[in-house]
Design a protein around this motif. Structure first.
Motif, PDB file in Angstrom:
ATOM      1  N   GLY A  92      42.903  33.179  38.869  1.00 55.57           N
ATOM      2  CA  GLY A  92      42.421  34.544  38.326  1.00 55.57           C
ATOM      3  C   GLY A  92      43.191  35.508  38.988  1.00 55.57           C
ATOM      4  O   GLY A  92      43.448  36.716  38.310  1.00 55.57           O
ATOM      5  N   THR A  93      43.161  35.454  40.227  1.00 54.39           N
ATOM      6  CA  THR A  93      43.891  36.649  41.259  1.00 54.39           C
ATOM      7  C   THR A  93      45.379  36.726  40.748  1.00 54.39           C
ATOM      8  O   THR A  93      46.022  37.796  40.818  1.00 54.39           O
ATOM      9  N   LEU A  94      46.057  35.540  40.659  1.00 54.54           N
ATOM     10  CA  LEU A  94      47.379  35.424  40.131  1.00 54.54           C
ATOM     11  C   LEU A  94      47.628  36.047  38.658  1.00 54.54           C
ATOM     12  O   LEU A  94      48.560  36.814  38.478  1.00 54.54           O
ATOM     13  N   ARG A  95      46.708  35.685  37.759  1.00 53.91           N
ATOM     14  CA  ARG A  95      46.942  36.109  36.475  1.00 53.91           C
ATOM     15  C   ARG A  95      46.862  37.774  36.257  1.00 53.91           C
ATOM     16  O   ARG A  95      47.651  38.567  35.675  1.00 53.91           O
ATOM     17  N   MET A  96      45.820  38.388  37.056  1.00 58.30           N
ATOM     18  CA  MET A  96      45.439  39.644  36.725  1.00 58.30           C
ATOM     19  C   MET A  96      46.065  40.434  37.851  1.00 58.30           C
ATOM     20  O   MET A  96      45.607  41.799  38.144  1.00 58.30           O
ATOM     21  N   ARG A  97      46.866  39.984  38.602  1.00 56.40           N
ATOM     22  CA  ARG A  97      47.532  40.729  39.749  1.00 56.40           C
ATOM     23  C   ARG A  97      47.870  42.153  39.550  1.00 56.40           C
ATOM     24  O   ARG A  97      47.858  43.143  40.249  1.00 56.40           O
ATOM     25  N   GLY A  98      48.650  42.401  38.361  1.00 58.52           N
ATOM     26  CA  GLY A  98      49.101  43.541  37.909  1.00 58.52           C
ATOM     27  C   GLY A  98      48.107  44.259  37.572  1.00 58.52           C
ATOM     28  O   GLY A  98      48.226  45.814  37.903  1.00 58.52           O
ATOM     29  N   TYR A  99      46.875  44.087  37.029  1.00 62.41           N
ATOM     30  CA  TYR A  99      45.942  45.007  36.846  1.00 62.41           C
ATOM     31  C   TYR A  99      45.297  45.468  38.312  1.00 62.41           C
ATOM     32  O   TYR A  99      44.795  46.563  38.642  1.00 62.41           O
ATOM     33  N   TYR A 100      45.159  44.619  39.120  1.00 55.00           N
ATOM     34  CA  TYR A 100      44.378  44.667  40.412  1.00 55.00           C
ATOM     35  C   TYR A 100      45.098  45.360  41.323  1.00 55.00           C
ATOM     36  O   TYR A 100      44.836  46.472  42.085  1.00 55.00           O
ATOM     37  N   ASP A 101      46.684  45.320  41.129  1.00 52.98           N
ATOM     38  CA  ASP A 101      47.443  46.452  41.836  1.00 52.98           C
ATOM     39  C   ASP A 101      47.262  47.766  41.293  1.00 52.98           C
ATOM     40  O   ASP A 101      47.518  48.550  42.277  1.00 52.98           O
ATOM     41  N   ALA A 102      47.345  47.960  40.088  1.00 55.57           N
ATOM     42  CA  ALA A 102      46.989  49.235  39.738  1.00 55.57           C
ATOM     43  C   ALA A 102      45.563  49.870  40.193  1.00 55.57           C
ATOM     44  O   ALA A 102      45.664  51.048  40.560  1.00 55.57           O
ATOM     45  N   VAL A 103      44.594  49.032  40.242  1.00 51.24           N
ATOM     46  CA  VAL A 103      43.272  49.539  40.962  1.00 51.24           C
ATOM     47  C   VAL A 103      43.525  49.868  42.479  1.00 51.24           C
ATOM     48  O   VAL A 103      43.112  50.888  42.862  1.00 51.24           O
ATOM     49  N   LEU A 104      44.207  48.813  43.034  1.00 50.13           N
ATOM     50  CA  LEU A 104      44.251  48.916  44.506  1.00 50.13           C
ATOM     51  C   LEU A 104      45.103  50.468  44.928  1.00 50.13           C
ATOM     52  O   LEU A 104      45.025  51.024  45.663  1.00 50.13           O
ATOM     53  N   ALA A 105      46.040  50.708  43.970  1.00 50.64           N
ATOM     54  CA  ALA A 105      46.892  51.676  44.340  1.00 50.64           C
ATOM     55  C   ALA A 105      46.066  53.010  44.346  1.00 50.64           C
ATOM     56  O   ALA A 105      46.730  53.966  44.977  1.00 50.64           O
TER      57      ALA A 105
END
Length: 499
Positions: free
Chosen positions: A85-98
């Motif tokens: 799940g972390t690998l799949r949604m990496r792009g979304y989580y990076d947008a949140v973390l940013a």
């Protein structure tokens, strides 16, 4: 915890979440409360590090790691969902973390960034209780990257918790919505690179589907696939996936391929017939295109078959099993020696008479070295793998548009070789695990423009012969399968006959 929070915690990850921290709440700060983490989170983190550092694939790294560390049951399920799940949604989580850090993400040490993504997935994707998600991830950070980094992880994850999970999607997609850029919006919310989103939209339209299906397709890429078994003909049947004392098999029948069964759990290695090779793990789409290739009629003899790019061996094993029933023989060719060894293992349970040879060689040379030597040639061409993103989620972050140039040249050369290797009246199956138009329709069209000795066969008719008349296919003579339509990987099949 609120009533809504309790309901969320009872979802798909409920049991695992309770097993990983849903206990008595401590009044201590997470950085003070935890000095390490549990085996499931540790395994997930180690998988992410191997994927990042050595270009490993999570689906090849995680299962043996869990076995070696004796992580089983709920812990294994938790580790699997956390890593994939972390690998799949990496792009979304990076947008949140940013929005939660004061620096560019590429300035954060990769191990720390992986920890932040893992924490984000627990908070936003798995709905692990906030105190458990934060404290356990901070404990792992303290153990693996040090106290200073753990304090940073603690601060960032607590920043994520200040915004309700269901509000983050609107928040990170707002700039794209305001700009009217639907590709950018979907790239963020569905966690795919923008170039992949555009390519998949083009592929949908080119195969006769509506562009409005794009969001459903991207969402299907982000859904964890169920384990699908292939019961290899002549080697096994339903009894081999049925526990003693039960009248029904432990797996349910697939939708399309008669050889496919869907496993309710995630541990196929517990089935003896899987361990000895009579049953394998293989996507139903992969099974379907292989069986459709074999359903296409050849003119004359049908005794010698070639799998031109056979590694790692799933299609080769299915071909060989059917060959054993039909009195045919297969040659399995693979260019990479370590993948040739995988083919040997896949064919271990097949009758020796059905396998003529397993060899290492460049498929581009076969047509020249063995002209018109085979009745059937299957070319499962190397490709971007954009059709299997749900199984190999890291692929979406590794591939670039620049990869297409070299791959499509290779695909054309291999298809030319496959056509040269088949005899007049014989059949070539061109398969990719990518729906990208450049790797499918364009490659075939380019090769056929330069030849006058090949004709197309109706691949849709061959698929319907295997799957039944109800299988939804486009109005074309080639076939494109889709995760959101067929529940399979996005396999492509073109069938050709040599004149």
């Amino acid at each position: 915890m609120s009533a809504d929070g309790r309901r969320d915690a009872r979802g798909r990850q409920r049991g695992a979440a309770r097993a990983h921290g849903d206990g008595h709440r401590s009044t201590a700060a997470p950085s003070q409360r935890r000095r390490g983490s549990d085996p499931a989170r540790t395994a997930a983190f180690d998988v992410l590090r191997q994927v990042d550092a050595s270009d490993a694939y999570a689906n090849l790294v995680l299962p043996p790691m869990l076995r070696d560390r004796r992580v089983t049951g709920r812990d294994a399920a938790f580790a699997t969902e956390l890593a994939y799940g972390t690998l799949r949604m990496r792009g979304y989580y990076d947008a949140v973390l940013a929005q939660c850090v004061d620096r560019d993400l590429d300035r954060i040490d990769p191990p720390v960034l992986d920890l932040l993504r893992m924490g984000a997935h627990q908070l936003l994707g798995m709905r692990v209780p906030q105190h458990a998600a934060v404290s356990e991830t901070v404990g792992l950070a303290r153990e693996r990257v040090g106290a200073g980094a753990a304090q940073f992880v603690n601060a960032v994850l607590r920043g994520i918790t200040r915004t309700p999970a269901d509000e983050w999607t609107s928040r990170v997609s707002a700039p794209s919505v305001e700009a009217g850029d639907d590709v950018a919006r979907l790239a963020v919310t569905q966690s795919h690179p923008a170039w992949v989103v555009r390519a998949l939209r083009e592929s949908l339209v080119a195969s006769g589907r509506d562009a409005s299906e794009l969001e459903d397709l991207l969402a299907a890429d982000n859904a964890a696939p169920r384990v699908t078994l292939v019961v290899r003909p002549g080697l096994a049947d339903e009894r081999d996936i049925t526990r003693p004392g039960r009248s029904e098999p432990d797996a349910s029948r697939g939708r399309w391929a008669p050889t496919a069964y869907v496993l309710p759990g995630s541990d196929p290695g517990a089935i003896p017939a899987v361990r000895d090779g009579r049953v394998g793990v293989q996507d139903e789409g992969s099974q379907l295109v292989t069986l459709a290739f074999l359903a296409a009629s050849v003119e004359g003899t049908d005794e010698r078959w070639l799998d031109l790019c056979a590694g790692p061996g799933g299609k080769a094993a299915l071909l060989a099993a059917v060959a054993g029933e039909r009195g045919a023989r297969i040659v399995a060719n693979e260019v990479q020696p370590h993948r040739t060894e995988l083919v040997h293992r896949s064919l271990g349970a097949v009758l020796a008479d059905a396998v003529e040879d397993v060899r290492t060689g460049d498929g581009r040379d076969v047509g020249r070295d063995e002209p018109a030597a085979y009745d059937r040639v299957l070319l499962d061409a190397p490709c971007t793998g954009l059709g299997a993103l749900r199984r190999r989620p890291e692929s979406r972050w590794r591939r670039t548009p620049q990869d297409l140039a070299a791959l499509t040249v290779l695909q054309r050369e291999l298809l030319d070789s496959a056509i040269d290797a088949v005899r007049p009246g014989g059949v070539v199956g061109y398969v990719t695990c990518s729906p990208h138009v450049a790797e499918t329709q364009v490659v075939v069209a380019d090769v056929l423009k330069a030849r006058d000795d090949v004709e197309r066969i109706d691949a849709a008719a061959a698929v319907r012969e295997v799957a039944g008349a109800d299988v939804p296919l486009g109005d074309r003579d080639d076939v494109q399968l889709w995760p959101h339509v067929h529940g399979t990987d996005a396999m492509h099949l073109t069938l050709l006959r040599r004149r």
